[in-house]
Scaffold this motif. Structure first.
Motif, PDB file in Angstrom:
ATOM      1  N   SER A   5      -4.033  16.538   5.079  1.00 26.60           N
ATOM      2  CA  SER A   5      -5.015  15.518   4.733  1.00 26.60           C
ATOM      3  C   SER A   5      -4.735  14.986   3.338  1.00 26.60           C
ATOM      4  O   SER A   5      -3.953  15.554   2.572  1.00 26.60           O
ATOM      5  N   ALA A   6      -5.425  13.896   3.004  1.00 30.28           N
ATOM      6  CA  ALA A   6      -5.295  13.327   1.661  1.00 30.28           C
ATOM      7  C   ALA A   6      -5.732  14.353   0.622  1.00 30.28           C
ATOM      8  O   ALA A   6      -5.113  14.472  -0.439  1.00 30.28           O
ATOM      9  N   ALA A  37      -4.084   7.681   2.885  1.00 33.01           N
ATOM     10  CA  ALA A  37      -5.322   6.934   2.617  1.00 33.01           C
ATOM     11  C   ALA A  37      -5.476   5.796   3.617  1.00 33.01           C
ATOM     12  O   ALA A  37      -4.497   5.317   4.207  1.00 33.01           O
ATOM     13  N   ALA A  38      -6.705   5.362   3.787  1.00 33.28           N
ATOM     14  CA  ALA A  38      -6.966   4.196   4.627  1.00 33.28           C
ATOM     15  C   ALA A  38      -6.231   2.997   4.022  1.00 33.28           C
ATOM     16  O   ALA A  38      -6.109   2.890   2.801  1.00 33.28           O
ATOM     17  N   GLU A  39      -5.751   2.126   4.876  1.00 33.57           N
ATOM     18  CA  GLU A  39      -4.927   1.006   4.403  1.00 33.57           C
ATOM     19  C   GLU A  39      -5.628   0.178   3.326  1.00 33.57           C
ATOM     20  O   GLU A  39      -5.005  -0.227   2.346  1.00 33.57           O
ATOM     21  N   VAL A  40      -6.913  -0.037   3.483  1.00 32.66           N
ATOM     22  CA  VAL A  40      -7.655  -0.852   2.528  1.00 32.66           C
ATOM     23  C   VAL A  40      -7.750  -0.163   1.157  1.00 32.66           C
ATOM     24  O   VAL A  40      -7.890  -0.821   0.140  1.00 32.66           O
ATOM     25  N   VAL A  44      -5.606   0.504  -4.487  1.00 27.44           N
ATOM     26  CA  VAL A  44      -6.389   1.119  -5.563  1.00 27.44           C
ATOM     27  C   VAL A  44      -5.842   2.508  -5.866  1.00 27.44           C
ATOM     28  O   VAL A  44      -5.624   2.867  -7.028  1.00 27.44           O
ATOM     29  N   LEU A  45      -5.616   3.293  -4.823  1.00 26.23           N
ATOM     30  CA  LEU A  45      -5.106   4.646  -5.004  1.00 26.23           C
ATOM     31  C   LEU A  45      -3.712   4.627  -5.630  1.00 26.23           C
ATOM     32  O   LEU A  45      -3.421   5.422  -6.527  1.00 26.23           O
TER      33      LEU A  45
END
Length: 186
Positions: A5-6, A37-40, A44-45
């Motif tokens: 997981s992340a 991470a989620a694409e959106v 930011v990450l």
């Protein structure tokens, strides 16, 4: 096999850094974290991790550039947590560079903008206590305003773990004898 997981990649990143891992290893783990991470969320990450890695390598100009990118990515996002994350990182960089006026401006901008963002239930996802303390140190607000706003913040966030909220509310402001006395009295 179960895909990591992340949060597992984030823990691994911290562990490798703590063991003074090579920058290439840190970048590889960070890239895996971004992919999880989620694409959106990825831009930011990625900006946040790039900034963190730049700090670890002593490149504060690059870190500041990536934090600025991070702030740009979240500018129109309604989630307070993202604004808090970007603002906290920017303030910490400004303070590290001994730019208290800039840190105060960043803190005041967050305080002025927070009413339009969607608040999180997690007290740690709101940079208000840090921003209040930094804005006061920079002379942008007075102590009375800081206390009123901190008390209001505690009212909103103190219903869960009161001690966690208390620590988050007071820790950033413990910079002088009066602040310590106020924390003890609370």
């Amino acid at each position: 096999a179960i895909a990591p997981s992340a949060s597992a990649y984030a823990c691994l990143l911290g562990a490798v850094h703590a063991r003074q891992g090579r920058p290439e290893a840190l970048r590889t783990i960070a890239a895996s974290l971004v992919l999880e991470a989620a694409e959106v969320e990825r831009p930011v990450l990625q900006a946040k991790l790039d900034a963190a890695l730049a700090v670890l390598q002593g490149d504060f100009d690059l870190a500041e550039s990536r934090v600025s990118d991070m702030a740009g990515f979240v500018a129109s996002d309604p989630r307070m947590a993202l604004h808090a994350d970007a603002t906290t990182f920017a303030i910490e960089l400004a303070l590290e560079r001994e730019e208290i006026d800039r840190a105060g401006d960043l803190a005041l901008a967050y305080l002025d903008g927070r009413e339009v963002w969607r608040a999180s239930r997690r007290p740690s996802a709101d940079a208000t206590p840090l921003c209040l303390a930094v804005a006061r140190r920079a002379g942008r607000i007075d102590r009375a305003f800081e206390i009123r706003e901190r008390d209001a913040w505690l009212e909103r966030h103190g219903s869960g773990s009161r001690w966690t909220a208390f620590a988050l509310a007071f820790a950033p402001a413990l910079d002088d004898a009066q602040s310590i006395a106020l924390a003890r009295a609370a």
